[in-house]
Design a protein around this motif. Structure first.
Motif, PDB file in Angstrom:
ATOM      1  N   PHE A 283       0.966  -1.084   0.147  1.00  0.00           N
ATOM      2  CA  PHE A 283      -0.001   0.117   0.234  1.00  0.00           C
ATOM      3  C   PHE A 283       0.896   1.215  -0.039  1.00  0.00           C
ATOM      4  O   PHE A 283       1.773   1.394   0.628  1.00  0.00           O
ATOM      5  CB  PHE A 283      -0.746   0.113   1.121  1.00  0.00           C
ATOM      6  CG  PHE A 283      -2.097  -0.992   1.154  1.00  0.00           C
ATOM      7  CD1 PHE A 283      -2.746  -1.209  -0.097  1.00  0.00           C
ATOM      8  CD2 PHE A 283      -2.575  -1.423   2.094  1.00  0.00           C
ATOM      9  CE1 PHE A 283      -3.799  -2.231  -0.318  1.00  0.00           C
ATOM     10  CE2 PHE A 283      -3.880  -2.260   2.292  1.00  0.00           C
ATOM     11  CZ  PHE A 283      -4.246  -2.477   0.938  1.00  0.00           C
ATOM     12  N   GLU A 285       0.384   5.738   0.124  1.00  0.00           N
ATOM     13  CA  GLU A 285      -0.450   6.561   0.902  1.00  0.00           C
ATOM     14  C   GLU A 285      -1.573   6.915   0.254  1.00  0.00           C
ATOM     15  O   GLU A 285      -2.636   6.876   1.192  1.00  0.00           O
ATOM     16  CB  GLU A 285       0.398   8.060   1.089  1.00  0.00           C
ATOM     17  CG  GLU A 285      -0.383   9.003   1.879  1.00  0.00           C
ATOM     18  CD  GLU A 285       0.393  10.284   2.136  1.00  0.00           C
ATOM     19  OE1 GLU A 285      -0.317  11.339   2.754  1.00  0.00           O
ATOM     20  OE2 GLU A 285       1.409  10.465   1.495  1.00  0.00           O
ATOM     21  N   ASP A 287      -3.384   4.842  -1.565  1.00  0.00           N
ATOM     22  CA  ASP A 287      -4.007   3.351  -1.170  1.00  0.00           C
ATOM     23  C   ASP A 287      -4.601   3.274   0.222  1.00  0.00           C
ATOM     24  O   ASP A 287      -5.782   2.914   0.312  1.00  0.00           O
ATOM     25  CB  ASP A 287      -3.166   2.265  -1.325  1.00  0.00           C
ATOM     26  CG  ASP A 287      -2.731   2.084  -2.941  1.00  0.00           C
ATOM     27  OD1 ASP A 287      -3.340   2.598  -3.719  1.00  0.00           O
ATOM     28  OD2 ASP A 287      -1.688   1.854  -2.940  1.00  0.00           O
ATOM     29  N   ILE A 288      -3.909   3.825   1.169  1.00  0.00           N
ATOM     30  CA  ILE A 288      -4.311   3.625   2.662  1.00  0.00           C
ATOM     31  C   ILE A 288      -5.536   4.696   2.734  1.00  0.00           C
ATOM     32  O   ILE A 288      -6.659   4.464   3.372  1.00  0.00           O
ATOM     33  CB  ILE A 288      -3.410   4.089   3.536  1.00  0.00           C
ATOM     34  CG1 ILE A 288      -2.173   3.079   3.391  1.00  0.00           C
ATOM     35  CG2 ILE A 288      -3.837   4.234   4.994  1.00  0.00           C
ATOM     36  CD1 ILE A 288      -0.994   3.525   4.219  1.00  0.00           C
ATOM     37  N   ARG A 289      -5.504   5.733   2.075  1.00  0.00           N
ATOM     38  CA  ARG A 289      -6.594   6.810   2.213  1.00  0.00           C
ATOM     39  C   ARG A 289      -8.062   6.264   1.830  1.00  0.00           C
ATOM     40  O   ARG A 289      -8.856   6.283   2.165  1.00  0.00           O
ATOM     41  CB  ARG A 289      -6.289   8.088   1.406  1.00  0.00           C
ATOM     42  CG  ARG A 289      -5.500   8.829   2.171  1.00  0.00           C
ATOM     43  CD  ARG A 289      -4.950  10.099   1.396  1.00  0.00           C
ATOM     44  NE  ARG A 289      -4.116  10.934   2.158  1.00  0.00           N
ATOM     45  CZ  ARG A 289      -3.599  12.051   1.524  1.00  0.00           C
ATOM     46  NH1 ARG A 289      -3.874  12.504   0.201  1.00  0.00           N
ATOM     47  NH2 ARG A 289      -2.412  12.718   2.126  1.00  0.00           N
ATOM     48  N   TYR A 292      -9.275   3.526   3.839  1.00  0.00           N
ATOM     49  CA  TYR A 292     -10.127   4.063   4.878  1.00  0.00           C
ATOM     50  C   TYR A 292     -11.386   4.644   4.538  1.00  0.00           C
ATOM     51  O   TYR A 292     -12.496   4.386   5.202  1.00  0.00           O
ATOM     52  CB  TYR A 292      -9.189   5.437   5.437  1.00  0.00           C
ATOM     53  CG  TYR A 292     -10.044   6.227   6.680  1.00  0.00           C
ATOM     54  CD1 TYR A 292     -10.065   5.608   7.904  1.00  0.00           C
ATOM     55  CD2 TYR A 292     -10.737   7.382   6.203  1.00  0.00           C
ATOM     56  CE1 TYR A 292     -10.940   6.376   8.571  1.00  0.00           C
ATOM     57  CE2 TYR A 292     -11.287   8.083   7.020  1.00  0.00           C
ATOM     58  CZ  TYR A 292     -11.599   7.599   8.340  1.00  0.00           C
ATOM     59  OH  TYR A 292     -12.105   8.313   9.278  1.00  0.00           O
ATOM     60  N   PHE A 356      -5.490  -3.671   6.001  1.00  0.00           N
ATOM     61  CA  PHE A 356      -4.735  -2.608   6.571  1.00  0.00           C
ATOM     62  C   PHE A 356      -3.934  -3.203   7.433  1.00  0.00           C
ATOM     63  O   PHE A 356      -2.545  -2.749   7.539  1.00  0.00           O
ATOM     64  CB  PHE A 356      -5.751  -1.793   7.372  1.00  0.00           C
ATOM     65  CG  PHE A 356      -5.045  -0.603   7.808  1.00  0.00           C
ATOM     66  CD1 PHE A 356      -4.336   0.403   6.896  1.00  0.00           C
ATOM     67  CD2 PHE A 356      -4.897  -0.430   9.172  1.00  0.00           C
ATOM     68  CE1 PHE A 356      -3.899   1.640   7.380  1.00  0.00           C
ATOM     69  CE2 PHE A 356      -4.443   0.670   9.841  1.00  0.00           C
ATOM     70  CZ  PHE A 356      -3.732   1.591   8.790  1.00  0.00           C
ATOM     71  N   SER A 359      -0.871  -4.873   5.772  1.00  0.00           N
ATOM     72  CA  SER A 359       0.232  -4.019   5.022  1.00  0.00           C
ATOM     73  C   SER A 359       0.904  -3.175   6.132  1.00  0.00           C
ATOM     74  O   SER A 359       1.997  -3.038   5.982  1.00  0.00           O
ATOM     75  CB  SER A 359      -0.786  -2.885   4.338  1.00  0.00           C
ATOM     76  OG  SER A 359      -1.467  -1.970   5.349  1.00  0.00           O
TER      77      SER A 359
END
Length: 431
Positions: A283, A285, A287-289, A292, A356, A359
């Motif tokens: 992931f 940044e 991808d993490i957003r 979420y 998540f 990752s």
């Protein structure tokens, strides 16, 4: 020949990197656009709660009117150089078009989708809204009125003509964010939240239903589903409509669940894509957003559909003359279907949580590997650094300082120790 192939291969790698960077920029732009749309939606909802939807509609209509006036002014300036006769013909045509547009806007201003009376399940006639007051409620007849984004005045008139009390009329005028059911004795009011996905964005709407003996009133707002296909299917089987308003509402809820099932399948595909992306390259940044945001969307979906399980079960056991014994089983089936979809949404929410966490674990593992490599190389380089530091103190009497084999011996010892450490670290998978 080999140099040309190497050059082509390097160019290919550079192009792939450029494509990947462009794709990431597009994803970031899409995320920023989604954030801007969400902020706009929040502002609109806040404005609606504080000032009401009527004032918002008036502002939108005023802006549309101003744009239309500006367009008309520009058209008038552009046509100023045309001859007078041609100008008169254009005015006549423009007036005809404006009359036609006004007529169309007048026709489409009503929120009526369909208002049909059925006798013993067979379609008898379409009933205009101004003739609803003369309708006689009977178990052998069914009046099905469907409205889409009606005006408050229009909705109040329909409720008054159907003899719906003021409390229920006021309830149906309000926008709801969560499902609910209210039993008024002679009729039941049911609120369901509809969810669709357009352009990778969830669109929430609502469908309110008031049904009693001989009538069903459905009011759809926002991105709500349509009942046209259901109405056509039921009209092809008159014996289904003849079962009464409670069966029609159960069928509407069944179509409602079908839309949720399709949405859950689409979300499952997106979650699988997220997991595959995590396994392939991890992931970033952005991808993490997105992850979420997906988890938040799934939570909002669960908040909207979970109460429907208890609502349908409550209707199935409700002590009301409106709910026939034959129809209670249908509400139970709908409740079980919604419960399964709720479990599926919950599983997708947990899958994103596990992705998540995975990752994070992968990132920590990569950091640990880098730390091990740095520590190993630091230990290897410490040996020549220490020896060089000792011999760099420039004392007059030092061992092997005047011996001709002293320099090669020191270098050999440093190389041997460094090689030994490299072998040990490589064997331990630190390098």
């Amino acid at each position: 020949m080999h140099s040309e192939e190497g050059k082509l291969e390097r160019q290919k790698i550079e192009r792939l990197k450029e494509m990947q960077e462009a794709r990431e920029r597009i994803e970031e732009a899409e995320y920023e656009l989604e954030q801007a749309q969400e902020q706009l939606q929040q502002v609109v909802e806040q404005f609606t709660e504080e000032h009401g939807s009527e004032e918002l509609d008036s502002i939108i209509d005023q802006e549309s009117e101003d744009q239309a006036n500006d367009y008309a002014d520009s058209e008038e300036l552009a046509s100023a150089s045309i001859s007078e006769d041609s100008h008169e013909r254009d005015v006549v045509v423009g007036d005809g078009q404006s009359v036609e547009k006004k007529t169309k806007s007048k026709e489409t201003s009503t929120g009526l989708v369909a208002s049909v009376e059925y006798v013993h399940g067979k379609k008898r006639e379409s009933v205009p809204l101004d003739k609803l007051s003369g309708y006689k409620k009977d178990s052998s007849r069914l009046l099905w009125v469907g409205l889409k984004d009606p005006s408050p005045e229009e909705l109040k008139k329909v409720c008054k003509d159907l003899s719906i009390i003021d409390e229920a009329a006021q309830e149906i005028l309000e926008l709801h964010r969560k499902p609910k059911v209210i039993d008024y004795g002679n009729y039941i009011q049911l609120v369901a939240v509809t969810i669709t996905k357009q352009n990778k964005k969830l669109v929430f709407g609502e469908m309110q239903m008031i049904f009693g003996v001989g009538f069903v009133l459905t009011v759809r707002r926002g991105g709500a589903m349509t009942n046209s296909s259901l109405r056509e299917r039921l009209e092809s089987c008159p014996e289904l409509i003849a079962r009464g308003s409670d069966f029609v509402v159960a069928e509407i809820l069944d179509v409602f669940v079908d839309s949720f099932s399709a949405l859950a399948s689409r979300l499952e595909v997106e979650v699988n894509q997220v997991e595959q992306k995590m396994m392939l390259r991890g992931f970033r940044e952005t991808d993490i957003r997105k992850l979420y945001k997906q988890r938040r969307d799934l939570l909002r979906i669960r908040t909207s559909i979970t109460p429907m399980v208890e609502i349908c079960r409550k209707i199935a056991v409700m002590n009301s003359p409106i709910i026939e014994p034959d129809s209670r089983a249908y509400f139970t089936i709908v409740s079980d279907r919604i419960a399964r979809i709720d479990e599926q949404i919950h599983a997708l929410h947990e899958a994103l949580a596990f992705a998540f966490e995975a990752s994070l674990m992968i990132g920590q593992s990569h950091q640990t590997d880098i730390t091990k490599k740095l520590a190993a190389w630091a230990a290897i380089l410490a040996v020549p650094t220490a020896v060089a530091g000792i011999y760099g103190m420039n004392f007059a009497y030092m061992p092997e300082l005047q011996w001709k084999f002293g320099y090669p011996l020191v270098l050999g010892i440093m190389g041997g120790v460094c090689g030994f450490l490299f072998h040990k670290f490589k064997k331990s998978a630190w390098l």
